[in-house]
Design an enzyme around this catalytic site. Structure first.
Site, PDB file in Angstrom:
ATOM      1  N   LYS A  34      31.555  25.078  42.015  1.00  0.00           N
ATOM      2  CA  LYS A  34      32.324  25.729  41.157  1.00  0.00           C
ATOM      3  C   LYS A  34      33.053  27.029  41.541  1.00  0.00           C
ATOM      4  CE  LYS A  34      28.764  28.545  39.252  1.00  0.00           C
ATOM      5  NZ  LYS A  34      27.877  28.944  38.208  1.00  0.00           N
ATOM      6  N   ARG A 129      22.583  32.338  27.055  1.00  0.00           N
ATOM      7  CA  ARG A 129      24.088  32.275  27.204  1.00  0.00           C
ATOM      8  C   ARG A 129      24.137  30.773  26.779  1.00  0.00           C
ATOM      9  NH1 ARG A 129      25.571  32.694  33.568  1.00  0.00           N
ATOM     10  NH2 ARG A 129      24.464  30.591  33.500  1.00  0.00           N
ATOM     11  N   TYR A 254      46.278  56.858  49.044  1.00  0.00           N
ATOM     12  CA  TYR A 254      46.482  57.280  47.542  1.00  0.00           C
ATOM     13  C   TYR A 254      45.410  58.031  47.086  1.00  0.00           C
ATOM     14  CZ  TYR A 254      49.919  53.330  47.173  1.00  0.00           C
ATOM     15  OH  TYR A 254      50.978  52.681  47.454  1.00  0.00           O
ATOM     16  N   MET A 302      46.944  47.529  48.113  1.00  0.00           N
ATOM     17  CA  MET A 302      47.052  46.259  47.773  1.00  0.00           C
ATOM     18  C   MET A 302      47.183  45.286  49.037  1.00  0.00           C
ATOM     19  SD  MET A 302      50.272  44.569  45.937  1.00  0.00           S
ATOM     20  CE  MET A 302      49.757  45.234  44.535  1.00  0.00           C
TER      21      MET A 302
END
Length: 361
Positions: A34, A129, A254, A302
């Protein structure tokens, strides 16, 4: 080399599958593929797992992609089907389905099919779940056995909530409950995910379903892959694109998140959260360049990260490979530095990362 690159080692993948088989020699193996094979590439990974007995995915779209890619082995839908119209698709493509609620059971009973589908009945023994309530197992089991569109053999399964911790008594409680529920049902059993394969041999049953460990990452709490004789399949790397000086007291990145405490040099590496590298990686997260560990400094951007290489600018050059994680730098360590888990790092690899598949490293 392309900039951000995930190098996938097929030999390591097959070695990890062999390790699964050595730990659970009496069980069949359902290899879990998956989420794009945990970020490794769905079809290429499946094509290398000839020794697996079946594959498992979460969604029918993943199963269809495997069939389109030429995969003919049995494929199990771990979440089952979501709408009744999927049933015909499952039959046509020889997909097997987990049944975990009343809707799915009723949809199978009401179907009009030209054949029968293989079903895995999932019981909730404590994960809370997916799965039917333990009190419902006899009703569900009998209705599935009576349904003309369900194959005669109904496999029984459950899922551990805490198998990564071999000291957690909840695992034994789940195991005992499941064993009690299935004691009178002569069907194949499937309990063990990667962590249970390692920590709970008594849970192996007729089938095991390895996921994370097959990709060479530890599924066990506070443990690295090497301790479990697993070999990382993915190496995530990029290149140094600049080396530049930074003076004592100058901020980097940043928000001025990090300031140099002395004159030093930074290597700028072309990778960032746009490639899947974790934005919340802390100052000091290791990056491997020329077989040396250097600390990440400043915020992850990024497209770039900055690495403190110290006072000698000749130690690193533009074009040098920088390894984010892999055989030489454990992804488990990087995950801890980013306050996350290795699963998330692998699954967050973005489409702009290039994939390189190799026979061995």
């Amino acid at each position: 080399m392309a900039l951000a690159t995930a190098t996938i080692d097929f030999c390591a993948l097959r070695a990890n599958l062999a390790r699964v088989k050595s730990l659970a020699p009496d069980s069949q193996v359902m290899a879990v593929l998956k989420a794009n094979a945990y970020g490794h590439g769905l079809v290429p990974i499946a094509q290398q797992l000839a020794d697996a007995d079946a594959f498992a995915v979460a969604r029918i779209e993943e199963a269809l992609a495997l069939r389109t890619g030429g995969i003919t082995k049995p494929i199990v839908l771990l979440e089952g089907f979501f709408k009744a119209s999927d049933i015909e698709i499952m039959l046509a493509n020889n997909f097997q389905t987990v049944v975990h609620d009343e809707y799915q059971l009723e949809a199978l009973e009401q179907a009009q099919l030209a054949g029968a589908i293989k079903v895995w009945l999932k019981v909730d023994t404590g994960m809370h779940r997916l799965g039917i309530n333990p009190e419902s197992i006899n009703t569900f089991y009998r209705r599935l056995k009576d349904c003309p569109y369900v194959q005669d053999e109904v496999n029984l399964m459950t899922h551990f909530a805490c198998a990564d911790d071999n000291q957690d008594a909840y695992n034994e409680a789940q195991l005992q409950l499941f064993q009690t529920l299935v004691a009178d049902k002569p069907e194949p059993l499937c309990l063990a995910n990667s962590a249970a394969i390692i920590n709970y041999p008594q849970s192996h049953g007729d089938w095991v379903r390895p996921g994370l460990m097959m990709y060479g990452v530890s599924p066990v709490k506070n443990t690295f892959s090497a301790q479990l004789q697993l070999t990382p399949v993915m190496t995530l790397s990029s290149e140094v694109i600049a080396v530049r000086p930074v003076r004592q007291g100058e901020p980097v990145g940043y928000g001025g998140h990090w300031r140099a405490d002395k004159d030093t040099y930074l290597a700028v590496v072309a990778i960032g959260y746009g490639d899947g590298y974790p934005r919340h990686a802390q100052n000091g997260t290791p990056v491997l360049i020329n077989a040396q560990r250097y600390p990440l400094v400043g915020r992850v951007s990024m497209d770039m990260i900055t690495v403190d290489i110290g006072p000698d600018p000749s130690a690193v050059a533009v074009g040098d490979e920088a390894i984010m994680w892999g055989r030489e730098l454990a992804i488990e360590e990087i995950a801890a530095c980013a306050d996350t888990i290795a699963y998330e790092l692998l699954c967050n690899i973005t489409p702009r990362v290039s994939y390189q598949y190799i026979a061995s490293s």
